[in-house]
Design a protein around this motif. Sequence first.
Motif, PDB file in Angstrom:
ATOM      1  N   THR A  53      17.108  59.838  86.468  1.00  0.00           N
ATOM      2  CA  THR A  53      16.617  60.868  85.554  1.00  0.00           C
ATOM      3  C   THR A  53      17.323  62.204  85.792  1.00  0.00           C
ATOM      4  O   THR A  53      17.576  62.943  84.842  1.00  0.00           O
ATOM      5  CB  THR A  53      15.084  61.035  85.654  1.00  0.00           C
ATOM      6  OG1 THR A  53      14.713  61.262  87.008  1.00  0.00           O
ATOM      7  CG2 THR A  53      14.370  59.820  85.117  1.00  0.00           C
ATOM      8  N   ILE A  56      20.613  61.856  84.082  1.00  0.00           N
ATOM      9  CA  ILE A  56      20.416  61.980  82.630  1.00  0.00           C
ATOM     10  C   ILE A  56      20.290  63.447  82.238  1.00  0.00           C
ATOM     11  O   ILE A  56      20.891  63.894  81.260  1.00  0.00           O
ATOM     12  CB  ILE A  56      19.171  61.176  82.189  1.00  0.00           C
ATOM     13  CG1 ILE A  56      19.462  59.679  82.273  1.00  0.00           C
ATOM     14  CG2 ILE A  56      18.739  61.562  80.774  1.00  0.00           C
ATOM     15  CD1 ILE A  56      18.224  58.812  82.103  1.00  0.00           C
ATOM     16  N   TYR A  71      22.983  56.852  81.087  1.00  0.00           N
ATOM     17  CA  TYR A  71      21.912  55.955  81.533  1.00  0.00           C
ATOM     18  C   TYR A  71      22.451  54.545  81.790  1.00  0.00           C
ATOM     19  O   TYR A  71      22.113  53.916  82.784  1.00  0.00           O
ATOM     20  CB  TYR A  71      20.753  55.889  80.529  1.00  0.00           C
ATOM     21  CG  TYR A  71      19.790  54.803  80.936  1.00  0.00           C
ATOM     22  CD1 TYR A  71      19.009  54.963  82.069  1.00  0.00           C
ATOM     23  CD2 TYR A  71      19.729  53.600  80.258  1.00  0.00           C
ATOM     24  CE1 TYR A  71      18.160  53.953  82.501  1.00  0.00           C
ATOM     25  CE2 TYR A  71      18.890  52.589  80.677  1.00  0.00           C
ATOM     26  CZ  TYR A  71      18.115  52.767  81.796  1.00  0.00           C
ATOM     27  OH  TYR A  71      17.293  51.758  82.232  1.00  0.00           O
ATOM     28  N   GLU A 115      12.529  54.587  83.090  1.00  0.00           N
ATOM     29  CA  GLU A 115      13.822  55.243  82.885  1.00  0.00           C
ATOM     30  C   GLU A 115      14.193  55.294  81.404  1.00  0.00           C
ATOM     31  O   GLU A 115      14.670  56.323  80.911  1.00  0.00           O
ATOM     32  CB  GLU A 115      14.919  54.521  83.669  1.00  0.00           C
ATOM     33  CG  GLU A 115      14.776  54.649  85.160  1.00  0.00           C
ATOM     34  CD  GLU A 115      15.651  53.668  85.925  1.00  0.00           C
ATOM     35  OE1 GLU A 115      16.423  52.910  85.287  1.00  0.00           O
ATOM     36  OE2 GLU A 115      15.582  53.663  87.164  1.00  0.00           O
ATOM     37  N   CYS A 119      14.805  58.603  79.140  1.00  0.00           N
ATOM     38  CA  CYS A 119      16.080  58.807  78.449  1.00  0.00           C
ATOM     39  C   CYS A 119      15.865  59.002  76.952  1.00  0.00           C
ATOM     40  O   CYS A 119      16.453  59.903  76.334  1.00  0.00           O
ATOM     41  CB  CYS A 119      17.017  57.629  78.719  1.00  0.00           C
ATOM     42  SG  CYS A 119      18.698  57.886  78.118  1.00  0.00           S
TER      43      CYS A 119
END
Length: 129
Positions: A53, A56, A71, A115, A119
Amino acid sequence: MIKRFILSSLIVSLISIPLYLGHQYILKSASIELSYNLLDTYLFFLLAYIMVTKAIELVNKLQPIYTGMAYMWSFVIKLILFGVLFYSNLFEKEALPYEDRLSIIAPMLIYILFEVLYCVKVIKLTEHS
């Protein structure tokens, strides 16, 4: 950005505790002994979530168009790192029992879901701004 990252990391960390305890309870109630430490698996996936994260967020800040690709690459790197760190527990045996495999796949899928949701949220917020 920082507030979103910290808040989501905190929420996922707090969700991880009952997930781990529930997983342990199910294994103990079924008298199943794993050949590896389940806590290590959950900690790996939690730390991987935090790193993914953060990556990202950084990519989204620098080059928002590449957030989804970041990602995907972080996912591949995470799987490779998991294989390297847990190689002796997973691959040196002839075959892992079904319970061992399921106890790896379940938390992996849960953290992948976390995740992906993160994203998607970042990408949607970027598109709207």
